[in-house]
Structures are given as structure tokens and as C-alpha cells.
Scaffold this motif. Structure first.
Motif, PDB file in Angstrom:
ATOM      1  N   ASP A  24     -34.379 -17.476 -55.704  1.00 30.04           N
ATOM      2  CA  ASP A  24     -33.771 -18.258 -54.620  1.00 30.04           C
ATOM      3  C   ASP A  24     -32.606 -19.122 -55.071  1.00 30.04           C
ATOM      4  N   LYS A  25     -31.895 -18.719 -56.096  1.00 28.81           N
ATOM      5  CA  LYS A  25     -30.724 -19.486 -56.553  1.00 28.81           C
ATOM      6  C   LYS A  25     -29.685 -19.566 -55.456  1.00 28.81           C
ATOM      7  N   SER A  26     -29.067 -20.728 -55.328  1.00 28.77           N
ATOM      8  CA  SER A  26     -28.008 -20.920 -54.337  1.00 28.77           C
ATOM      9  C   SER A  26     -26.701 -20.327 -54.854  1.00 28.77           C
ATOM     10  N   PRO A  27     -25.910 -19.741 -53.960  1.00 27.06           N
ATOM     11  CA  PRO A  27     -24.611 -19.209 -54.395  1.00 27.06           C
ATOM     12  C   PRO A  27     -23.612 -20.329 -54.638  1.00 27.06           C
ATOM     13  N   ARG A  28     -22.636 -20.040 -55.461  1.00 23.11           N
ATOM     14  CA  ARG A  28     -21.535 -20.968 -55.767  1.00 23.11           C
ATOM     15  C   ARG A  28     -20.260 -20.439 -55.135  1.00 23.11           C
ATOM     16  N   PRO A  29     -19.380 -21.339 -54.652  1.00 24.00           N
ATOM     17  CA  PRO A  29     -18.124 -20.876 -54.041  1.00 24.00           C
ATOM     18  C   PRO A  29     -17.139 -20.370 -55.091  1.00 24.00           C
ATOM     19  N   ILE A  30     -16.425 -19.337 -54.719  1.00 23.91           N
ATOM     20  CA  ILE A  30     -15.360 -18.786 -55.549  1.00 23.91           C
ATOM     21  C   ILE A  30     -14.064 -19.507 -55.179  1.00 23.91           C
ATOM     22  N   PHE A  31     -13.260 -19.884 -56.190  1.00 26.18           N
ATOM     23  CA  PHE A  31     -11.966 -20.504 -55.923  1.00 26.18           C
ATOM     24  C   PHE A  31     -10.915 -19.907 -56.848  1.00 26.18           C
ATOM     25  N   ASN A  32      -9.654 -20.191 -56.554  1.00 24.07           N
ATOM     26  CA  ASN A  32      -8.519 -19.637 -57.309  1.00 24.07           C
ATOM     27  C   ASN A  32      -8.580 -18.118 -57.366  1.00 24.07           C
ATOM     28  N   GLY A  33      -9.064 -17.486 -56.320  1.00 25.44           N
ATOM     29  CA  GLY A  33      -9.196 -16.035 -56.303  1.00 25.44           C
ATOM     30  C   GLY A  33      -7.914 -15.343 -55.866  1.00 25.44           C
ATOM     31  N   HIS A  34      -7.553 -14.293 -56.575  1.00 29.47           N
ATOM     32  CA  HIS A  34      -6.351 -13.511 -56.247  1.00 29.47           C
ATOM     33  C   HIS A  34      -6.646 -12.023 -56.424  1.00 29.47           C
ATOM     34  N   LEU A  35      -6.167 -11.244 -55.468  1.00 27.56           N
ATOM     35  CA  LEU A  35      -6.304  -9.798 -55.497  1.00 27.56           C
ATOM     36  C   LEU A  35      -4.930  -9.183 -55.303  1.00 27.56           C
ATOM     37  N   ASP A  36      -4.524  -8.334 -56.234  1.00 28.03           N
ATOM     38  CA  ASP A  36      -3.275  -7.598 -56.087  1.00 28.03           C
ATOM     39  C   ASP A  36      -3.591  -6.357 -55.262  1.00 28.03           C
ATOM     40  N   LEU A  37      -3.040  -6.290 -54.063  1.00 21.53           N
ATOM     41  CA  LEU A  37      -3.360  -5.211 -53.137  1.00 21.53           C
ATOM     42  C   LEU A  37      -2.888  -3.845 -53.621  1.00 21.53           C
ATOM     43  N   ARG A  38      -1.875  -3.804 -54.476  1.00 18.04           N
ATOM     44  CA  ARG A  38      -1.372  -2.533 -54.995  1.00 18.04           C
ATOM     45  C   ARG A  38      -2.222  -1.988 -56.131  1.00 18.04           C
ATOM     46  N   THR A  39      -2.608  -2.854 -57.057  1.00 18.42           N
ATOM     47  CA  THR A  39      -3.318  -2.404 -58.257  1.00 18.42           C
ATOM     48  C   THR A  39      -4.831  -2.604 -58.187  1.00 18.42           C
ATOM     49  N   GLY A  40      -5.286  -3.513 -57.318  1.00 19.65           N
ATOM     50  CA  GLY A  40      -6.707  -3.825 -57.245  1.00 19.65           C
ATOM     51  C   GLY A  40      -7.138  -4.885 -58.242  1.00 19.65           C
ATOM     52  N   ASP A  41      -6.180  -5.417 -59.050  1.00 19.06           N
ATOM     53  CA  ASP A  41      -6.522  -6.447 -60.028  1.00 19.06           C
ATOM     54  C   ASP A  41      -7.059  -7.683 -59.312  1.00 19.06           C
ATOM     55  N   LEU A  42      -8.183  -8.216 -59.812  1.00 18.99           N
ATOM     56  CA  LEU A  42      -8.879  -9.329 -59.180  1.00 18.99           C
ATOM     57  C   LEU A  42      -9.217 -10.387 -60.221  1.00 18.99           C
ATOM     58  N   THR A  43      -8.933 -11.647 -59.883  1.00 19.28           N
ATOM     59  CA  THR A  43      -9.331 -12.775 -60.722  1.00 19.28           C
ATOM     60  C   THR A  43      -9.875 -13.878 -59.825  1.00 19.28           C
ATOM     61  N   PHE A  44     -10.841 -14.635 -60.334  1.00 25.87           N
ATOM     62  CA  PHE A  44     -11.320 -15.824 -59.631  1.00 25.87           C
ATOM     63  C   PHE A  44     -12.098 -16.715 -60.588  1.00 25.87           C
ATOM     64  N   ASP A  45     -12.292 -17.965 -60.171  1.00 32.01           N
ATOM     65  CA  ASP A  45     -13.074 -18.946 -60.916  1.00 32.01           C
ATOM     66  C   ASP A  45     -14.240 -19.379 -60.045  1.00 32.01           C
ATOM     67  N   VAL A  46     -15.276 -19.915 -60.697  1.00 28.99           N
ATOM     68  CA  VAL A  46     -16.438 -20.400 -59.958  1.00 28.99           C
ATOM     69  C   VAL A  46     -17.130 -21.489 -60.780  1.00 28.99           C
ATOM     70  N   PRO A  47     -17.453 -22.652 -60.140  1.00 28.88           N
ATOM     71  CA  PRO A  47     -18.239 -23.660 -60.849  1.00 28.88           C
ATOM     72  C   PRO A  47     -19.692 -23.199 -60.898  1.00 28.88           C
ATOM     73  N   MET A  48     -20.321 -23.273 -62.059  1.00 33.80           N
ATOM     74  CA  MET A  48     -21.707 -22.799 -62.171  1.00 33.80           C
ATOM     75  C   MET A  48     -22.708 -23.952 -62.197  1.00 33.80           C
TER      76      MET A  48
END
Length: 145
Positions: free
Chosen positions: A72-96
């Protein structure tokens, strides 16, 4: 529960950018498994939404839940997320975790053909202290909720 956690993210995105934005659900990517013997869970799930703009780069928001034991762990919000629509490259940060020991996660990888793959790097405390763990991520999108 996920929708309740996501509502503040929507309002934050709207407050940050007064222009009209469009949200697109990108899916739930999960490898959480429950032990039939101990009933403990292990793994992660990542639920993603794209905040569409006019560029080839899309802002990403979502939730990450890292589970080790308690299911039952609570989810953490993702921030600073970016997706390059052409290449599919994805990055994001999350506080744990919060103080006294700050723990953060950073994902770098790709979202392609219904699969999420890359590396999730978890850092506990100061990065220079060597408290960093890398997890390989490769999961397929789950069917509709």
C-alpha cells in the motif's frame, strides 16, 4: 487514490502556464508482483500523462510508486518530466522521501512502442557520499485501467 494524488498536479500545471494545455494519458507501466507466501509486494509502477504544447518536446507529469514490502505504498509525483515526441527520449525526477534523509529519484530512458525502458537512479542523502542505486527499467504498458 491515484486520481486524488494527480489533481494537485493538474492545478499546478495550469497555474504555471496560463495558456491552454491538453493532457494525454500515456499509460500505466508496472512490474509490481505480490508474493503468494508472504503477501509482500515488490517492484514499481509509473503512470504518465503528457502536457501537450506546440513544440516537439512534451512536458510529462505523473506518479511513481516504488514498492518493497508493504503493497500500500503511496505514489510520489513526477516533476521536471520531458518527452521528446520524435525520439521517445524520456526524463523525469521524483522525490522519494522527506527529511531527515532526503531521497530522490531520476529516470532517463525512452517511451517507445508501448514499452518504458531506461534507468531509475535513486540517491539517498548527498550524492557525493555514494548512496546511489541504479535500477534497470523495462516494462510494457498495462491494458486500460
Amino acid at each position: 487514490m491515484r486520481i486524488n494524488a494527480f489533481i494537485p498536479l493538474i492545478f499546478a500545471a495550469l497555474a504555471f502556464n496560463a495558456q491552454a494545455v491538453e493532457f494525454e494519458y500515456l499509460g500505466l507501466y508496472s512490474d509490481i508482483r505480490q508474493s503468494s507466501q508472504s503477501q509482500d509486494c515488490g517492484g514499481f509502477d509509473i503512470e504518465l500523462w503528457a502536457i501537450r504544447g506546440k513544440s516537439a518536446r512534451s512536458n510529462i507529469t505523473g506518479l511513481l510508486r516504488l514498492v518493497d514490502g508493504n503493497c500500500d505504498k503511496s505514489p510520489r509525483p513526477i516533476f521536471n518530466g520531458h518527452l521528446d515526441l520524435r525520439t521517445g527520449d524520456l526524463t523525469f525526477d521524483v522525490p522519494m522521501a522527506e527529511a531527515p534523509v532526503l531521497s530522490v529519484g531520476a529516470f532517463k530512458g525512452a517511451l517507445k512502442d508501448g514499452s518504458l525502458m531506461g534507468t531509475l537512479t535513486l540517491t539517498n542523502g548527498e550524492p557525493l557520499q555514494g548512496n546511489t542505486q541504479e535500477m534497470s527499467v523495462k516494462v510494457n504498458r498495462k491494458q486500460d485501467r
